[in-house]
Motif scaffolding. Structure first.
Motif, PDB file in Angstrom:
ATOM      1  N   PRO A  99      25.307  51.923 -45.392  1.00 53.20           N
ATOM      2  CA  PRO A  99      26.264  51.057 -44.689  1.00 53.20           C
ATOM      3  C   PRO A  99      26.558  51.603 -43.291  1.00 53.20           C
ATOM      4  O   PRO A  99      26.511  52.813 -43.054  1.00 53.20           O
ATOM      5  CB  PRO A  99      27.517  51.116 -45.570  1.00 53.20           C
ATOM      6  CG  PRO A  99      27.033  51.614 -46.895  1.00 53.20           C
ATOM      7  CD  PRO A  99      25.884  52.512 -46.610  1.00 53.20           C
ATOM      8  N   VAL A 100      26.877  50.701 -42.386  1.00 51.70           N
ATOM      9  CA  VAL A 100      27.159  51.132 -41.020  1.00 51.70           C
ATOM     10  C   VAL A 100      28.653  51.271 -40.799  1.00 51.70           C
ATOM     11  O   VAL A 100      29.466  50.661 -41.487  1.00 51.70           O
ATOM     12  CB  VAL A 100      26.576  50.142 -39.986  1.00 51.70           C
ATOM     13  CG1 VAL A 100      25.075  50.007 -40.144  1.00 51.70           C
ATOM     14  CG2 VAL A 100      27.266  48.783 -40.056  1.00 51.70           C
ATOM     15  N   ALA A 123       7.606  53.387 -41.503  1.00 55.06           N
ATOM     16  CA  ALA A 123       7.060  52.041 -41.279  1.00 55.06           C
ATOM     17  C   ALA A 123       7.278  51.555 -39.851  1.00 55.06           C
ATOM     18  O   ALA A 123       6.646  50.597 -39.418  1.00 55.06           O
ATOM     19  CB  ALA A 123       7.702  51.055 -42.253  1.00 55.06           C
ATOM     20  N   GLY A 124       8.193  52.212 -39.111  1.00 50.81           N
ATOM     21  CA  GLY A 124       8.479  51.794 -37.748  1.00 50.81           C
ATOM     22  C   GLY A 124       9.334  50.548 -37.662  1.00 50.81           C
ATOM     23  O   GLY A 124       9.092  49.672 -36.823  1.00 50.81           O
ATOM     24  N   THR A 125      10.353  50.453 -38.524  1.00 46.86           N
ATOM     25  CA  THR A 125      11.162  49.237 -38.579  1.00 46.86           C
ATOM     26  C   THR A 125      12.657  49.542 -38.538  1.00 46.86           C
ATOM     27  O   THR A 125      13.110  50.614 -38.935  1.00 46.86           O
ATOM     28  CB  THR A 125      10.868  48.433 -39.862  1.00 46.86           C
ATOM     29  OG1 THR A 125      11.142  49.251 -41.010  1.00 46.86           O
ATOM     30  CG2 THR A 125       9.420  47.982 -39.901  1.00 46.86           C
ATOM     31  N   ILE A 126      13.410  48.550 -38.057  1.00 41.75           N
ATOM     32  CA  ILE A 126      14.872  48.511 -38.174  1.00 41.75           C
ATOM     33  C   ILE A 126      15.198  47.186 -38.854  1.00 41.75           C
ATOM     34  O   ILE A 126      14.757  46.137 -38.394  1.00 41.75           O
ATOM     35  CB  ILE A 126      15.577  48.517 -36.815  1.00 41.75           C
ATOM     36  CG1 ILE A 126      15.073  49.630 -35.917  1.00 41.75           C
ATOM     37  CG2 ILE A 126      17.082  48.635 -36.988  1.00 41.75           C
ATOM     38  CD1 ILE A 126      15.671  49.578 -34.524  1.00 41.75           C
ATOM     39  N   SER A 127      15.967  47.244 -39.925  1.00 44.06           N
ATOM     40  CA  SER A 127      16.278  46.003 -40.631  1.00 44.06           C
ATOM     41  C   SER A 127      17.686  46.065 -41.205  1.00 44.06           C
ATOM     42  O   SER A 127      18.304  47.128 -41.272  1.00 44.06           O
ATOM     43  CB  SER A 127      15.263  45.756 -41.754  1.00 44.06           C
ATOM     44  OG  SER A 127      15.256  46.841 -42.668  1.00 44.06           O
ATOM     45  N   THR A 128      18.185  44.927 -41.598  1.00 41.53           N
ATOM     46  CA  THR A 128      19.492  44.852 -42.244  1.00 41.53           C
ATOM     47  C   THR A 128      19.464  43.773 -43.317  1.00 41.53           C
ATOM     48  O   THR A 128      18.743  42.773 -43.197  1.00 41.53           O
ATOM     49  CB  THR A 128      20.606  44.537 -41.225  1.00 41.53           C
ATOM     50  OG1 THR A 128      21.858  44.455 -41.909  1.00 41.53           O
ATOM     51  CG2 THR A 128      20.344  43.238 -40.483  1.00 41.53           C
ATOM     52  N   THR A 129      20.241  43.983 -44.357  1.00 42.10           N
ATOM     53  CA  THR A 129      20.373  42.967 -45.410  1.00 42.10           C
ATOM     54  C   THR A 129      21.443  41.941 -45.071  1.00 42.10           C
ATOM     55  O   THR A 129      21.587  40.936 -45.770  1.00 42.10           O
ATOM     56  CB  THR A 129      20.731  43.640 -46.746  1.00 42.10           C
ATOM     57  OG1 THR A 129      21.965  44.363 -46.589  1.00 42.10           O
ATOM     58  CG2 THR A 129      19.634  44.606 -47.186  1.00 42.10           C
ATOM     59  N   ASP A 188      27.914  46.586 -43.256  1.00 42.44           N
ATOM     60  CA  ASP A 188      26.561  46.025 -43.305  1.00 42.44           C
ATOM     61  C   ASP A 188      25.567  47.142 -43.610  1.00 42.44           C
ATOM     62  O   ASP A 188      25.678  48.257 -43.076  1.00 42.44           O
ATOM     63  CB  ASP A 188      26.185  45.387 -41.968  1.00 42.44           C
ATOM     64  CG  ASP A 188      26.934  44.094 -41.688  1.00 42.44           C
ATOM     65  OD1 ASP A 188      27.498  43.524 -42.644  1.00 42.44           O
ATOM     66  OD2 ASP A 188      26.958  43.666 -40.521  1.00 42.44           O
ATOM     67  N   VAL A 189      24.599  46.846 -44.452  1.00 46.42           N
ATOM     68  CA  VAL A 189      23.592  47.844 -44.787  1.00 46.42           C
ATOM     69  C   VAL A 189      22.412  47.705 -43.824  1.00 46.42           C
ATOM     70  O   VAL A 189      21.844  46.614 -43.661  1.00 46.42           O
ATOM     71  CB  VAL A 189      23.111  47.679 -46.242  1.00 46.42           C
ATOM     72  CG1 VAL A 189      21.957  48.642 -46.540  1.00 46.42           C
ATOM     73  CG2 VAL A 189      24.264  47.934 -47.202  1.00 46.42           C
TER      74      VAL A 189
END
Length: 600
Positions: A448-449, A551-557, A543-544
């Motif tokens: 979580p942020v 993998a070189g990614t930034i994502s959120t649910t 927010d998670v």
């Protein structure tokens, strides 16, 4: 060894992407060079004004045909790395006169110390100072009296700004003169330990001050491998320093001899001689790729991912953050220098240094050898080591074997098989993460942020004991348009304490970190920034978010589709400590992915 295919492919992609811009640039500097020696076009009145301040050299300047060097100096004694430059102009003048030539200080440029301004309001001017430096150097050289330029700068924004100026005045040669690192003091890991103890209240300010003074103790560059020393590496890999000159201590016979040698070389490569080497030809696509390779092989500062695109654009070349990532994927990490290891740059230099690494990377097919440098054609020259013989610099073959494999290793047996930088992308934008000093178990963080708009609020929350679970700390509205993109390095001790307590913690920001920041996973330079409509502005507490450097990614649910960005009051960023003067810079700054510049 044939050139690595990935290095070749990235280079060709940069060349193709930059073709129109580079052709325009080369045509422009070619026309300027063809106009001939610049003083010949000045009127007698112009020349009289230019020479009035140097009575010793007036005859040589007004009647002679020898070269005149313009000195651009970033000297001040606020900045320990630049204090040694106080002596350089006289050394340069004397060396030029001994060759029948002349040298003048064309101008001074500002040089702020990020160590002094770290965590302070003045840091909000730091990034913009790079463009001011380029502009100030341009004013100095605009007198158009010079056949070559010597650039004296070391630290974070200073060298990038000077390179931007050198590229803009790319029709004349440019030689960069380093000042060298201070002798080793308190070990960097011990300094970091005391900082963490202070953050947790285990020691008082007296012990903290004692450790800091023992670490930063004399003229010269700070000895950790941050942005300043990464700049020095870059100038050698790109062929703008003399070989082996980057990490020689100040105020030593070798340092002075290298300054004299740099002056003499600048005289040899003007249009008045037979070995004309204008800066614009040296600063080509292959030179910038070599610089990126050096950055990855040494685990250098993330700040260079911000600065190199701006430097390149001044030379008509377009770099993209993905270029750094792709090069990182094939370049091994060959050096362990603090914050990536325990050694400092003096230990690194003694263990074989840049000459050894360049040799290893050339043998592995990871560098372009067919480049033009100030020393001559071919990067192989930069495997040589300067020696002092009868007061002059001579070159001998450099180390073929590492003298300490805990500090530098061969390309066949690296510390890790890939470089220290990853490009992350996803619905939140594009960012970079330096992983060379981050433990593998922290390369992927999902948590979580917690949202902040000021780094001081993060520290206050820590002191209140509010971080008790895995957290991704989001510090937004820290980009160039919001507040000038200050470094957030002062968060490092706080977040490092949380890591040491066993929490999974990371930083996500549209700001940047210091080149000395290491073990805390940090996705930085997020573009678009919050103040420019970036998706980071839509995140809310809880927010998670997943930061995946594998993998070189930034994502959120989180579903962000119906959210409106929070609009905090940023008015405090616009006044005090000189910030009023930079409103136009904040309004017109480019994105971090393109160098966050106002002028290129």
């Amino acid at each position: 060894m044939p050139l690595n295919q990935t290095i070749s492919d990235v280079t060709e992609r940069i060349i193709e992407r930059s073709r129109d811009r580079r052709e325009t640039y080369m045509g422009r500097i070619g026309a300027a060079a063809e106009a001939g020696p610049v003083r010949a076009h000045l009127t007698c009145g112009n020349q009289a004004h230019a020479y009035a301040g140097v009575p010793t050299d007036q005859d040589a300047l007004s009647k002679g045909r020898a070269a005149n060097i313009g000195i651009i100096t970033a000297y001040n004694d606020m900045l320990s790395a630049h204090q040694p430059y106080e002596r350089f102009p006289q050394l340069i003048r004397d060396a030029a006169r001994a060759k029948g030539a002349t040298a003048q200080v064309a101008g001074g440029v500002p040089a702020m110390c990020d160590g002094v301004t770290q965590g302070q309001p003045g840091m909000e001017l730091s990034l913009f100072s790079r463009d001011v430096i380029a502009m100030a150097a341009g004013i100095g050289l605009s007198h158009n009296c010079y056949d070559a330029a010597l650039y004296m700068g070391v630290c974070d924004k200073i060298v990038p700004g000077l390179v931007m100026a050198a590229a803009t005045f790319g029709h004349i040669p440019a030689v960069f003169l380093p000042a060298g690192p201070m002798p080793s003091g308190l070990p960097n890991d011990e300094k970091a330990r005391v900082r963490q103890q202070y953050a947790t209240g285990e020691v008082g300010r007296d012990k903290l001050m004692e450790a800091e003074m023992a670490s930063y103790h004399s003229p010269g560059t700070c000895t950790f491998y941050g942005t300043a020393n990464t700049n020095q590496m870059l100038m050698e890999f790109m062929g703008l320093h003399l070989p082996g000159s980057s990490f020689v201590n100040p105020n030593t016979p070798m340092r002075d001899a290298l300054t004299v040698a740099g002056t003499e070389r600048a005289l040899e490569i003007t249009a008045l001689g037979n070995d004309f080497r204008p800066a614009g030809e040296i600063l080509d696509e292959k030179a910038f790729v070599n610089g990126m390779v050096g950055l990855m092989a040494t685990g250098g500062s993330t700040n260079l991912v911000l600065h190199m695109p701006a430097m390149a654009r001044a030379a008509g070349i377009i770099l993209d953050p993905a270029d750094f990532d792709e090069i990182s994927s094939v370049v091994p990490l060959l050096a362990k220098v603090y914050p990536n290891g325990l050694a400092d740059v003096n230990h690194f230099h003694a263990a074989g240094g840049l000459g050894y690494l360049i040799g290893q990377l050339l043998n592995a097919g990871l560098l372009h050898d067919d480049t033009k440098t100030i020393a001559g054609d071919g990067l192989e020259r930069y495997t040589q080591e300067p020696k002092l013989k009868e007061g002059r610099v001579v070159y001998e073959p450099g180390a073929k074997d590492s003298l300490n494999e805990k500090i530098v290793r061969p390309a066949t047996d690296p510390f890790q098989k890939t470089g220290g930088l990853k490009h992350l992308s996803g619905p939140l934008g594009r960012a970079i993460m330096k992983v060379s000093a981050v433990k593998p178990e922290h390369h992927v963080i999902e948590a979580p942020v917690r949202i902040f708009h000021d780094q001081n609020d993060v520290k206050a929350a820590f002191k209140r004991g509010e971080f008790t679970a895995d957290t991704i700390v989001v510090v937004r509205y820290q980009g160039p348009k919001a507040n000038g993109m200050p470094e957030l390095h002062s968060l490092t001790p706080t977040l490092a304490v949380l890591l040491d307590r066993g929490l999974k913690v990371a930083l996500l920001t549209d700001g940047r970190m210091s080149g000395a920041s290491g073990k805390v996973p940090a996705a930085i330079h997020l573009t678009p920034e919050a103040a420019d409509g970036g998706t980071i502005g839509l995140l809310q507490d809880g927010d998670v978010v997943r930061l995946d450097a594998v993998a070189g990614t930034i994502s959120t649910t989180a579903d962000l589709s119906d959210r409106v960005a929070e609009a905090p009051d940023l008015s405090a960023n616009s006044h005090g400590i000189g910030r009023e003067l930079f409103e136009t810079f904040r309004q017109n700054a480019g994105p971090a992915s393109a160098g966050a510049s106002n002028v290129v």
